[in-house]
Scaffold this motif. Sequence first.
Motif, short mmCIF file in Angstrom:
data_model
loop_
_atom_site.label_atom_id
_atom_site.label_comp_id
_atom_site.label_asym_id
_atom_site.label_seq_id
_atom_site.Cartn_x
_atom_site.Cartn_y
_atom_site.Cartn_z
N TYR B 110 106.25 58.27 -42.75
CA TYR B 110 106.51 57.09 -43.56
C TYR B 110 107.99 56.68 -43.46
O TYR B 110 108.85 57.52 -43.23
CB TYR B 110 106.09 57.30 -45.02
CG TYR B 110 106.77 58.43 -45.74
CD1 TYR B 110 108.06 58.28 -46.24
CD2 TYR B 110 106.13 59.65 -45.95
CE1 TYR B 110 108.67 59.32 -46.91
CE2 TYR B 110 106.74 60.68 -46.61
CZ TYR B 110 108.02 60.51 -47.10
OH TYR B 110 108.64 61.53 -47.75
N SER B 111 108.23 55.38 -43.61
CA SER B 111 109.59 54.86 -43.39
C SER B 111 110.42 54.94 -44.67
O SER B 111 109.92 55.32 -45.73
CB SER B 111 109.49 53.40 -42.95
OG SER B 111 108.99 52.65 -44.04
N PHE B 112 111.68 54.54 -44.54
CA PHE B 112 112.56 54.48 -45.71
C PHE B 112 112.00 53.52 -46.75
O PHE B 112 111.94 53.82 -47.94
CB PHE B 112 113.95 53.99 -45.31
CG PHE B 112 114.85 55.11 -44.90
CD1 PHE B 112 114.89 55.52 -43.58
CD2 PHE B 112 115.65 55.75 -45.82
CE1 PHE B 112 115.71 56.55 -43.19
CE2 PHE B 112 116.48 56.80 -45.44
CZ PHE B 112 116.51 57.20 -44.11
N ALA B 115 109.16 54.86 -48.66
CA ALA B 115 109.58 55.89 -49.62
C ALA B 115 110.19 55.24 -50.86
O ALA B 115 109.89 55.62 -51.99
CB ALA B 115 110.58 56.83 -48.97
N ILE B 116 111.05 54.24 -50.64
CA ILE B 116 111.77 53.65 -51.77
C ILE B 116 110.83 52.83 -52.64
O ILE B 116 110.96 52.82 -53.86
CB ILE B 116 112.97 52.85 -51.25
CG1 ILE B 116 114.07 53.85 -50.86
CG2 ILE B 116 113.50 51.89 -52.30
CD1 ILE B 116 114.90 53.42 -49.73
N LEU B 117 109.86 52.17 -52.02
CA LEU B 117 108.91 51.37 -52.81
C LEU B 117 107.70 52.18 -53.24
O LEU B 117 106.80 51.68 -53.89
CB LEU B 117 108.47 50.14 -52.00
CG LEU B 117 109.62 49.20 -51.60
CD1 LEU B 117 109.13 48.12 -50.66
CD2 LEU B 117 110.25 48.58 -52.85
N ARG B 118 107.69 53.47 -52.88
CA ARG B 118 106.59 54.35 -53.27
C ARG B 118 105.24 53.75 -52.89
O ARG B 118 104.32 53.67 -53.71
CB ARG B 118 106.62 54.64 -54.78
CG ARG B 118 107.79 55.51 -55.23
CD ARG B 118 107.53 56.94 -54.86
NE ARG B 118 108.47 57.91 -55.39
CZ ARG B 118 109.44 58.48 -54.67
NH1 ARG B 118 109.63 58.12 -53.42
NH2 ARG B 118 110.20 59.40 -55.18
N PHE B 122 103.28 56.59 -48.41
CA PHE B 122 104.21 57.61 -48.88
C PHE B 122 103.47 58.63 -49.72
O PHE B 122 103.57 59.84 -49.52
CB PHE B 122 105.34 56.96 -49.69
CG PHE B 122 106.15 57.94 -50.49
CD1 PHE B 122 107.19 58.63 -49.91
CD2 PHE B 122 105.85 58.18 -51.83
CE1 PHE B 122 107.93 59.55 -50.64
CE2 PHE B 122 106.58 59.09 -52.57
CZ PHE B 122 107.62 59.77 -51.98
N GLU B 126 102.93 62.44 -48.59
CA GLU B 126 103.71 63.40 -49.36
C GLU B 126 102.79 64.47 -49.94
O GLU B 126 103.13 65.65 -49.94
CB GLU B 126 104.46 62.64 -50.46
CG GLU B 126 105.62 63.39 -51.07
CD GLU B 126 106.84 63.52 -50.17
OE1 GLU B 126 107.86 63.97 -50.67
OE2 GLU B 126 106.76 63.19 -48.96
#
Lengths: 310, 260
Positions: B110-112, B115-118, B122, B126
Amino acid sequence: MDWTYIQGILMLAGINMIAVLGLSLLTGFTGLFSFGHAGFMAIGAYVGAWISASPASTPAGLGLPFVLAIVAGGAAAGLVSYFIGRISLNLKGDYFCIATLGFGEAIRLIFNNVNRFGGARGWPGVPSKSSFLAILIADIVAVVFLANLVKSRHGRNMIAVREEELAAQIAGIDVFRYKMISLIISAVYAGVAGVFFAHYMTFIQPKMFSLTKSTELTIIVIFGGLGSISGSVLGAILLTALPEILRAFEMWRLVFYGAAVILIMVSRPKGLMGGMELTPSGIRKVAAERNALREAKAKLLAEGSGEEED
Amino acid sequence: MAAILHIRDLTKQFGGLTAVDAVSFDVPEGGIVGLIGPNGAGKTTIFNLITGVYKPTSGSIEFRDRSIVGLEPFRIADMGITRTFQNIRLFKNLSVFDNVLTACHLSANYSFAEAILRLPRFRTQEKRLMAKAEELLDIMGLLGYKDLIANNLPYGLQRRLEIVRALALNPSLLLLDEPAAGMNPDETEQLMRLIVRIRDDFKLSVLVIEHHMDLIMGVCEHIIVLNFGEKIAEGSAEEVSRHPQVIEAYLGTREEATDA
């Protein structure tokens, strides 16, 4: 103390907090120390001022909306950090730190000597756009962004770089790339903080972004505790407010400030929060770690006595 | 059996010192190969050359018929070679679980932004990583220590955790640098069984540096002996232990032996 005064301190703390959160990613989570982040703040502040200042003022700006100033200020700082990173991120720890110090001072001196941006006399007439609400929103976004980043494989890779660089490489982590990303994000944070700072003070001058400012940011990160977002938030509020609270003592206040920092570092060498997060899951984690240590000790003791009986 | 690792005339010089001198050997697919020799023979240097920490002065290293000379260590890890260290290098301040979870990262992509937007990708990935880390710890008997900070782990288990962390990368070649260093005979015995078991369970090839001869003689199907950077012998445990040059390197010459 009236509300305007308290609000003013809180706004300044909120602005510092943005820069500190970014630096927290670089120093606290990736393990790279920087003494040049005031330079990125300066870039953000000047680019932001240039975007939003009215074309009629001297020095002249573009008169564009504040939101654009934030975006451009952050982006400019991020872009510059990319080039700095390309040159300096291959340096080992302490040398990188020295390189950032040199960079920060160089940026300040450039602004000092470029008359287009007001030179050493500074840039008056930056519109007052940093409202309490805008800073609050920026802080919330900054915290959520950072917390989500840190609790992902990307954040864990950065922590791995901090913990043991060689082992991180062998574990398939592109150390240089993660250092670079961490540096860029921290620079964008500093740049955005710079934009808010310029639009809060409405007047900027190169000497506001001196080595002292960089040091202050790093001190706050260490004071709050490396590797703790809650620590950075608390640190930014406490250490911005402290000199103001001590204002009554006039010339002694910075001595008290220094003493307070020393006191914390001596009594809690890992900083105020020491890597712990003030969230339900963060507290559960620390409790689990303590529990595990107790159990492991009990197990070893039991094994030890068991062997003696044999 | 086909060779998974193919080393030819590998040489490394540090200034005027030749640490590894024209060494050639193969690691067969699924094999356990021992690399032995007195201190300073160049064993760890060979590990550093294979994993890309050092660049060879000359010679070739082929992994699955592809040259890996000059690649960055993380790319070599990505291709399926991983190692442990002689002086343990764990992520000391992280929990046992986080040590393994971090190393599982190659199993997610998964990209940044995700990850940041959940985003859903992700979340599902995870969850998979956590399950994988837990499973590995369980297989290797470390699940009971999952929340312990790695630094607080007893020494023998720290070595084991390093192996678990290496396994989290799904390697096909595992390099173990003195895995039994500092272990008592009992722990060494356990480690031997562990090495054979992970080779079978994880379908790995293993290259191991060790000074404990019981371990080398017990698990290695093939042994390479180095001395002063040169390969002096190669073969089965029995062949190697009878080789005159090996006996000389380890025990000295006959005259010296009678003196003592």
